[in-house]
Structure formats: structure tokens, C-alpha cells
Scaffold this active site. Structure first.
Site, PDB file in Angstrom:
ATOM      1  N   THR A 390       0.846  -1.209   0.000  1.00  0.00           N
ATOM      2  CA  THR A 390       0.000   0.000   0.000  1.00  0.00           C
ATOM      3  C   THR A 390       0.876   1.253   0.000  1.00  0.00           C
ATOM      4  OG1 THR A 390      -1.733  -1.207   1.166  1.00  0.00           O
ATOM      5  CG2 THR A 390      -1.935   1.169   1.196  1.00  0.00           C
ATOM      6  N   GLN A 429      -7.494  -7.654  -3.427  1.00  0.00           N
ATOM      7  CA  GLN A 429      -8.257  -7.003  -2.352  1.00  0.00           C
ATOM      8  C   GLN A 429      -9.335  -7.921  -1.774  1.00  0.00           C
ATOM      9  OE1 GLN A 429      -6.803  -4.137  -0.794  1.00  0.00           O
ATOM     10  NE2 GLN A 429      -6.856  -3.481  -2.919  1.00  0.00           N
ATOM     11  N   ASP A 432      -9.179  -8.908   1.786  1.00  0.00           N
ATOM     12  CA  ASP A 432      -9.564  -8.008   2.885  1.00  0.00           C
ATOM     13  C   ASP A 432     -10.973  -8.313   3.391  1.00  0.00           C
ATOM     14  OD1 ASP A 432      -7.247  -6.663   3.345  1.00  0.00           O
ATOM     15  OD2 ASP A 432      -7.765  -4.880   2.208  1.00  0.00           O
ATOM     16  N   SER A 461     -11.481  -1.918   4.641  1.00  0.00           N
ATOM     17  CA  SER A 461     -10.111  -1.421   4.465  1.00  0.00           C
ATOM     18  C   SER A 461      -9.613  -0.788   5.758  1.00  0.00           C
ATOM     19  CB  SER A 461     -10.104  -0.376   3.351  1.00  0.00           C
ATOM     20  OG  SER A 461      -8.833   0.226   3.255  1.00  0.00           O
ATOM     21  N   SER A 462      -8.295  -0.729   5.880  1.00  0.00           N
ATOM     22  CA  SER A 462      -7.695   0.016   6.996  1.00  0.00           C
ATOM     23  C   SER A 462      -7.149   1.362   6.526  1.00  0.00           C
ATOM     24  CB  SER A 462      -6.549  -0.786   7.615  1.00  0.00           C
ATOM     25  OG  SER A 462      -7.029  -1.954   8.206  1.00  0.00           O
TER      26      SER A 462
END
Ligand code: GLY
Length: 595
Positions: A390, A429, A432, A461-462
Site C-alpha cells: 500500500t 483485495q 480483505d 479497508s484500513s
């Protein structure tokens, strides 16, 4: 070399780029200061228009937009596109992003460019003979959600950009076409992921040397297919990607290798404008990103807990107690994250999570002398397998536009699936999501039904792009980070350091961090930065009588300490009486620049 061609040498050892610009945009060294990645000082730049990213070539791209008269949104989009080329293991047009913007008019935009599960997804997508397979959610054709970065960048640009859409692509096209000399971050991730990269022909051919080895430091990575894709996007716009040739090609390829994504999934994808979270912390307003990010909610929740304590005095009297309080706040918030959080288009995420009264109740649970055990709302253990991934970039301009943009393909090189002939590496993704109750994802995070796989749902998401306003409503600070769940806690610590400890953003970013995510019940503590003295970064430490280091004090309070070399990579900007200061994390080879 034409008169327009410029030779670029980056501030760090990671990038050189041959650059030809039909618009006459040049890259130069602009007031960028800093140091090598082995120091504890952030790279900083001060000026009216600023940028900080993890890669000098991407920061130069943003600067080129400022030089053309572009604003912070133009600069951020150009930098994001460029990072997809020179930092493709972290982000790219095969992935997604969350963008938080405070415009010069005072309006705030939260642009949700999070991937969506294909319509043919289901809660059993990753079950084989009744057993969950993280291999399927992390690597290969089923791992990818519908790519969403392009839609988000386009929405941001169409709302607030001032340069033409095509101008924003120039630096990225040139970086892809001419190539760049790869550094440690790219080469080490190619090496670590090489076994999976080899499974996909296009990925293998782009990321291997002529002798079939992983591309190594000092070799040039040229991405001519990606350059052509970017040219098409620049010329034809996002329709080419979502309803045109790219969508067809990608869907056909994925289906040919066992995927379920269709052309309709592309056609149906829309970036969404969300209502930003707006919470108060002491005298400031903290703008955060709502779901599908968990970051905004839990940063607000943790700040609400901290507001019940005199954090500054605590830090002066006992840094160990300060870190203990942070860790306990993190533990309480992450226990809630695991149970309550999911895509709010599908599940009801309760409002009480950001309510100060709820935080006051949580604050009462904190014992300032010892670590508490938090049962949470489910019962599962998890391990932390997280790796670097990321990217967070940030820009601000003289007009008062501020942008915080976090972008990702999820873990390094995403699904490892590159769509042949396009140079586009697809995200992973889908990992996640909580692929089954209690099964940890690549970051050791577990989830509940709220974050289960469902058709067209966005995985939690974070990513935590954040902007802080002062008492007069003026932008004062922006920060965000890369690093899975560590993003949330790194961003929290940077906000607390600037607001409570009066640190500058560069000092805050360079300071040592801790990380607690409830499960596993460990306190990750950075070694080597900011004075948390840990003898051996690779081993758990034990408490010895008479040793007063912060980490040992934390251990004696009952924390199970896990020393690590670094926790998250952050970028930030702060408004000061000397102008805007941009800061890039010393934990990697980024660059802050000003114009
Ligand atoms: N893929 C990492 C995150 O969004 O949290």
C-alpha cells in the site's frame, strides 16, 4: 537527447528516469531536503505547493503538475498514476484507493475508489471441500476485486482538477515507457513473490530479467504495455477501461484462468462520494474516511478514548504509560472492528462507535498500570503475517486544497495476475474480506459476517486518509499511511503527537510507533527509532529487573511485546507560520518536495 529531455536523478538511491515531455514539463530538484533511509529524520520540504510520496519520481510528477499551474488534486492524481508505475508492488490502476480532499472552498470530499466483489461472488467463494483457502483469496484470478483506482482518480479530477485529464498521465507514461532503475523496495518484493509471479505469463515476462531471474536492484524496469494502456486511458478516458477494450480483455483473461469477473462487473463499477467523518478532538476537527474504510471510525473512537486522559502530561511523566494507554485504546477499538465493521452499503455499522459517551465507557476499562484482556465479540486467534504494501501520498497547494490519498493493490504485487498485453497488475483485495469466520487474512485480521464476501460488496479497508482542521476550520494537518491495520494506529499516533505533544509532522512521523490490533494479543514495538531501546529486534523480550527501557516497562505492565523493525510508512503535511511542511517517512526512500 532533445532539449526537452531531462535526466532525472532522484533524492534517494531508488530511481533514475529518462524523461521526455511534449508539454515541456521538466523534473528538477526543488527544495527537497532529507537523508538516507537509515536515519531517523523525515525528508521534508517547505513551500506553498507541497507533496510527499514514497518515491522521488512520483513526487517529481506532482511537482510537474504544480509547475504547469495545476492544483493539489492534479498533483495527487499524477503522483498516484506515477506510483502505479514506479512502485507497482504497492499500488496501481489494477487496484483501488480512498481519497480525502479538503478543497479551497472549504468543502470536504471522501471519494471511495474501493474495489468491489464481482457479482458472481458468494460467501463460499473461497471454500474448497468446506475448508477456507487463503491461497485463493490472495493469489490468482479469484483474488482480484473490480479495479477501482481509475474511477476514483477520474471522479476527483472531474470535480476539482484544473489541468486536462491527459496531462496528468504524462509522467506515468514516460516512467513506464523509458523505464526506471529499480531500488530495494521493488526488487525485494519481486524476489519474495517470485514463485507466484512465475505462475502468470505476463507478470513473469515483465518482472524477470533476460536470464529468467527476478529483476534486481540497479536493473531497469521498462513497461511498454503499461505505457500503452496509460496512453489509451489518457486519450479515451475511463470508459475505455470500464466499458471498452480493457474491460473485455481483463474479463476474458480472468475467466480463461478460473476467475469470475465479467465485463458487466466493470461496467457497473462506480466510485462513490461518501460523507466524510467529522469528529472533534480537543480543539481540533478530525476529518476521516467512512466505511468501507475502518480507519476513520476507529481513529475517531481512539481519539475519543484518549480525550478522557491528559495525554501530554502522561507522556512527560511516563512515556511508557503513554504508549500503554495508546495500546489499550487500540486493543479496544480493534475488538470492535473485528465484529462490527463491514461495507455499510450492506451492513449496519453502528453509530455508537464514534460516540464520545461510548468512548468514555471504554476509557473506564483502561487500567493505567496493567494491560487488560479484551474478550471482544467473537473468539478467534490470528497470527500477523503482514508485509509491506500500500502507499499513502499527500499534496497541498497555495489556494488551500489539501489531498490525502491512500492507494493499494493490497499485498505486494496484488494477485500476481497481470492482464496480458496491458501491463496492469490486478489487486488481491478480496483477501480483505473475512473469507470465513475466524480465518485471519494476510494481516492477521479476523472479521465477522459484517465483512463476509457478498456480490458487489466492498471489502473492509484500513486505509485512513485524514485531515485535521484547526479551531478556525482551516486545514492544519494531514496524514495517512501504508501498512495494513498498522495504518490506523500509525495515523492515530501522528495525530496525537502533533496535537497533544506539539510535535511537528516530520518529527511525529519519524518517532517510534507501537501497534496493537486485539488479535493477536501482542504489542508490536518499533526498534531503532525514537529511543525505544530494544536489544534484539528479532526476538520477544523478557522483563529483567532494574531495566527501565520503555519496552521493558511495557512488558512489565503485562504486554506481550513483539519488537519489529518498522510499523507503517506515513506521509504528512502541516501548516506552519513558515508555510506548508511536507514530510516523507524515513522508514523508506520517499521524497517530500515543494514548489
Ligand atoms: N488492502 C489493505 C487495506 O485496504 O486495508
Amino acid at each position: 537527447m532533445s532539449s526537452r529531455r531531462q535526466f532525472i536523478r532522484s533524492t534517494a538511491a531508488t530511481g533514475t528516469l529518462l524523461w521526455t515531455s511534449p508539454l515541456g514539463i521538466g523534473f528538477g530538484q526543488e527544495k527537497s531536503s532529507g537523508s538516507s533511509s537509515n536515519t531517523t529524520r523525515s525528508r521534508t520540504a517547505t513551500g506553498e505547493n507541497v507533496v510527499a510520496t514514497v518515491h522521488p519520481i512520483a513526487s517529481q510528477a506532482a511537482l510537474a503538475m504544480f509547475r504547469l499551474g495545476g492544483n493539489a488534486v492534479d498533483a495527487a492524481v499524477a503522483a498516484a498514476l506515477c506510483l502505479g508505475v514506479v512502485d507497482g508492488h504497492n499500488s496501481g490502476i489494477g487496484g483501488g484507493c480512498l481519497i480525502l480532499i479538503r478543497s479551497s472552498s472549504g468543502a470536504v470530499y471522501a471519494i471511495d475508489g474501493r474495489e468491489k466483489a464481482p457479482a458472481a461472488s458468494s460467501p463460499t467463494l473461497y471454500l474448497r471441500n468446506g475448508k477456507p483457502s487463503v491461497e485463493l483469496s490472495q493469489t490468482g484470478p479469484l483474488a482480484a476485486g473490480v479495479p477501482s483506482q481509475v474511477a476514483a482518480l477520474h471522479l476527483a479530477h472531474s470535480k476539482l482538477g484544473s489541468l486536462s485529464w491527459s496531462a496528468l498521465f504524462e509522467p506515468a507514461i514516460h516512467a513506464a515507457q523509458d523505464g526506471y532503475v529499480i531500488g530495494n523496495a521493488t526488487s525485494s518484493t519481486i524476489k519474495s513473490e517470485f514463485a507466484d509471479i512465475l505462475k502468470f505469463e505476463a507478470s513473469k515476462s515483465v518482472l524477470s530479467s533476460a536470464s529468467g531471474q527476478p529483476l534486481a536492484i540497479g536493473e531497469t524496469l521498462r513497461q511498454t504495455d503499461l505505457a500503452n494502456t496509460l496512453r489509451q486511458l489518457a486519450k479515451a478516458g475511463p470508459e475505455w477501461f470500464y466499458t471498452g477494450e480493457f474491460a473485455t480483455r481483463c474479463a476474458e483473461y480472468l475467466q480463461s484462468i478460473g476467475g469470475v469477473m465479467t465485463k458487466s462487473d466493470f461496467a457497473n463499477y462506480k466510485a462513490i462520494e461518501r460523507t466524510p467523518l467529522d469528529s472533534k478532538y480537543r480543539k481540533h476537527r478530525v476529518l476521516g474516511f467512512p466505511t468501507p474504510s475502518s480507519g476513520g471510525i476507529h481513529i475517531a473512537q481512539m481519539l475519543n478514548i484518549l480525550e478522557n486522559f491528559d495525554v501530554a502530561q502522561m507522556y512527560r511523566e511516563s512515556p511508557a504509560r503513554f504508549f500503554h494507554l495508546l495500546a489499550e485504546s487500540m486493543k479496544l477499538a480493534f475488538a470492535d472492528r473485528a465484529y462490527w465493521l463491514g461495507d455499510s452499503d450492506f451492513v449496519k455499522v453502528p453509530d455508537f462507535l464514534t460516540d464520545p459517551d461510548y468512548a468514555a465507557k471504554l476509557a473506564k476499562k483502561v487500567d493505567l498500570e496493567k494491560a487488560i484482556s479484551v474478550a471482544g465479540h467473537g473468539n478467534a486467534n490470528a497470527t500477523d503475517e503482514s508485509k509491506k504494501h500500500t502507499t499513502h501520498l499527500t499534496t497541498a497547494d497555495a489556494k488551500g486544497n489539501w489531498v490525502a490519498l491512500t492507494s493499494t493493490v493490497n499485498t505486494s504485487w496484488g494477485s500476481k495476475v497481470m492482464v496480458p498485453g496491458t501491463g496492469v497488475m490486478l489487486n488481491n483485495q478480496m483477501d480483505d474480506f473475512s473469507i470465513a469466520p475466524g480465518v485471519p487474512n494476510a494481516f492477521g485480521l479476523i472479521g465477522s459476517a459484517a465483512n463476509a464476501v457478498e456480490p458487489n460488496k466492498r471489502p473492509l479497508s484500513s486505509m485512513s486518509p485524514s485531515i485535521v482542521l484547526d479551531e478556525n476550520g482551516k486545514p492544519f494537518l494531514t496524514c495517512g499511511a501504508a501498512g495494513g491495520p498498522k495504518i490506523i494506529n500509525a495515523t492515530l499516533q501522528n495525530i496525537v503527537r502533533c496535537l497533544d505533544l506539539d510535535e511537528s509532522i516530520d518529527k511525529a512521523i519519524a518517532s517510534a510507533r507501537v501497534h496493537q490490533q486485539w488479535r493477536p494479543d501482542l504489542l508490536y514495538v518499533e526498534s531503532g527509532l525514537g529511543g525505544l531501546r530494544i536489544p534484539n529486534a528479532t526476538e520477544k523480550i523478557s522483563v529483567k529487573e532494574g531495566d527501565d527501557s520503555i519496552a521493558r516497562q511495557l512488558a512489565s505492565m503485562g504486554h506481550s511485546i513483539r519488537p519489529v523493525n518498522s510499523i507503517a510508512i506515513a506521509q504528512g503535511i502541516q501548516a506552519t507560520s513558515n508555510g506548508l511542511i511536507a514530510a516523507s517517512d524515513p522508514r523508506t526512500d520517499g521524497a517530500a518536495m515543494a514548489f
